[in-house]
Design a protein around this motif. Structure first.
Motif, PDB file in Angstrom:
ATOM      1  N   GLN A  77      48.216  38.147   8.336  1.00  0.00           N
ATOM      2  CA  GLN A  77      46.599  37.560   7.313  1.00  0.00           C
ATOM      3  C   GLN A  77      46.382  36.986   6.849  1.00  0.00           C
ATOM      4  O   GLN A  77      47.632  35.996   5.452  1.00  0.00           O
ATOM      5  N   LEU A  78      46.005  35.628   7.811  1.00  0.00           N
ATOM      6  CA  LEU A  78      46.087  34.232   6.207  1.00  0.00           C
ATOM      7  C   LEU A  78      44.991  34.538   5.448  1.00  0.00           C
ATOM      8  O   LEU A  78      44.208  35.226   5.575  1.00  0.00           O
ATOM      9  N   ASP A  79      45.293  33.537   4.777  1.00  0.00           N
ATOM     10  CA  ASP A  79      44.669  33.167   2.420  1.00  0.00           C
ATOM     11  C   ASP A  79      44.423  31.898   3.012  1.00  0.00           C
ATOM     12  O   ASP A  79      44.970  31.151   3.017  1.00  0.00           O
ATOM     13  N   CYS A  80      43.041  31.636   1.874  1.00  0.00           N
ATOM     14  CA  CYS A  80      42.954  30.587   1.444  1.00  0.00           C
ATOM     15  C   CYS A  80      44.498  29.847   1.203  1.00  0.00           C
ATOM     16  O   CYS A  80      44.171  28.423   1.347  1.00  0.00           O
ATOM     17  N   LEU A  83      46.385  27.853   3.881  1.00  0.00           N
ATOM     18  CA  LEU A  83      45.420  26.915   4.504  1.00  0.00           C
ATOM     19  C   LEU A  83      45.344  25.581   3.625  1.00  0.00           C
ATOM     20  O   LEU A  83      45.561  24.639   3.988  1.00  0.00           O
ATOM     21  N   MET A 106      37.946  25.857   9.232  1.00  0.00           N
ATOM     22  CA  MET A 106      38.353  27.723   7.494  1.00  0.00           C
ATOM     23  C   MET A 106      37.240  28.026   7.485  1.00  0.00           C
ATOM     24  O   MET A 106      36.956  29.420   7.799  1.00  0.00           O
ATOM     25  N   GLU A 107      35.774  27.551   7.707  1.00  0.00           N
ATOM     26  CA  GLU A 107      34.724  28.443   7.400  1.00  0.00           C
ATOM     27  C   GLU A 107      34.302  28.554   8.346  1.00  0.00           C
ATOM     28  O   GLU A 107      33.063  29.910   8.813  1.00  0.00           O
ATOM     29  N   LYS A 109      35.709  30.594  10.649  1.00  0.00           N
ATOM     30  CA  LYS A 109      36.578  31.469  11.257  1.00  0.00           C
ATOM     31  C   LYS A 109      36.343  32.537   9.552  1.00  0.00           C
ATOM     32  O   LYS A 109      37.082  33.034   9.952  1.00  0.00           O
ATOM     33  N   TYR A 111      37.557  32.122   6.729  1.00  0.00           N
ATOM     34  CA  TYR A 111      37.947  31.238   5.465  1.00  0.00           C
ATOM     35  C   TYR A 111      37.275  30.998   3.931  1.00  0.00           C
ATOM     36  O   TYR A 111      36.730  30.142   4.613  1.00  0.00           O
ATOM     37  N   GLU A 112      36.664  31.835   2.963  1.00  0.00           N
ATOM     38  CA  GLU A 112      36.213  31.348   2.183  1.00  0.00           C
ATOM     39  C   GLU A 112      36.651  29.988   1.658  1.00  0.00           C
ATOM     40  O   GLU A 112      37.792  30.663   0.843  1.00  0.00           O
ATOM     41  N   ASN A 114      38.401  28.221  -1.453  1.00  0.00           N
ATOM     42  CA  ASN A 114      37.650  28.420  -3.006  1.00  0.00           C
ATOM     43  C   ASN A 114      37.990  26.796  -3.560  1.00  0.00           C
ATOM     44  O   ASN A 114      38.226  26.087  -3.045  1.00  0.00           O
ATOM     45  N   THR A 117      40.754  24.678  -3.151  1.00  0.00           N
ATOM     46  CA  THR A 117      40.016  23.751  -1.992  1.00  0.00           C
ATOM     47  C   THR A 117      39.430  23.069  -1.606  1.00  0.00           C
ATOM     48  O   THR A 117      39.943  21.503  -1.623  1.00  0.00           O
TER      49      THR A 117
END
Length: 207
Positions: A77-80, A83, A106-107, A109, A111-112, A114, A117
């Motif tokens: 599972q990818l996380d922020c 990325l 990212m947005e 897909k 992935y919020e 932070n 980022t």
């Protein structure tokens, strides 16, 4: 560690690799991960994120994206954090348009992004002289539910001062404080330097 019985966990290996990476020995980390895998020890997503970070520091972003493909292939599972690490690599290489595209992807897909980022992308934009674009991104964040912080504002203020747009920087400082965001030493240093460059030695930051 490789010759211990039983073997330490992948968490232990990753902590050691991350420590070596913080010492800027990126090539060593890459070699150690390869050796670890030759012993049949499978890296987890955090180990691979450390690997991506090392490739980015070595300006080998393509290898970083190859590691990302491996993460997806393994079903992690990818996380922020992962990325954002790639995002930093793109900024270090000067590929700001690629970094912006990655944030948008990212947005889309889910992935919020932070604060790290957005801080990375704002910093990258300011470094290449795209302060106006950085300000537009800051305005976009203000309209959403994203909580701005002193780092984001200070980065833009510093860039404005370097662009000799001190009045605009002072206006942004006033706007920042009106929102309850207190300036820090970085904010003040940027403004003092900007004021001194204009010969405004006696200009007060606050009335």
């Amino acid at each position: 560690m490789l010759h211990m019985h039983p073997l330490p966990s992948i968490v232990d290996f990753t902590q050691l690799l991350a420590a070596v990476a913080r010492m800027k020995h990126d090539s060593v980390v890459i070699t150690l991960i390869q050796r670890m895998e030759s012993f049949g020890i499978s890296p987890n997503v955090y180990t691979l994120t450390v690997l991506i970070n090392c490739y980015c520091h070595l300006n080998e972003i393509d290898f970083g994206f190859s590691v990302l493909a491996t993460i997806l292939k393994l079903g992690y599972q990818l996380d922020c954090i992962t990325l954002t690490t790639l995002l930093k690599g793109l900024c270090l290489k000067g590929n700001i348009s690629g970094a912006v595209s990655l944030v948008e992807e990212m947005e889309m897909k889910g992935y919020e992004p932070n604060v790290i980022t957005y801080g990375t992308i704002v910093n990258g934009l300011c470094k290449i002289g795209q302060t106006g674009v950085a300000i537009r991104l800051l305005r976009k964040l203000e309209k959403g539910n994203f909580e701005q912080n002193v780092v984001l504002y200070s980065t833009v203020i510093d860039s404005l001062c370097k662009d000799r747009l001190v009045i605009e920087a002072l206006n942004l400082l006033s706007e920042m404080t009106s929102k309850g965001i207190q300036p820090n030493i970085v904010t003040y240093n940027s403004l003092v330097q900007g004021l001194c460059n204009f010969g405004w030695w006696r200009r007060r930051l606050f009335c």
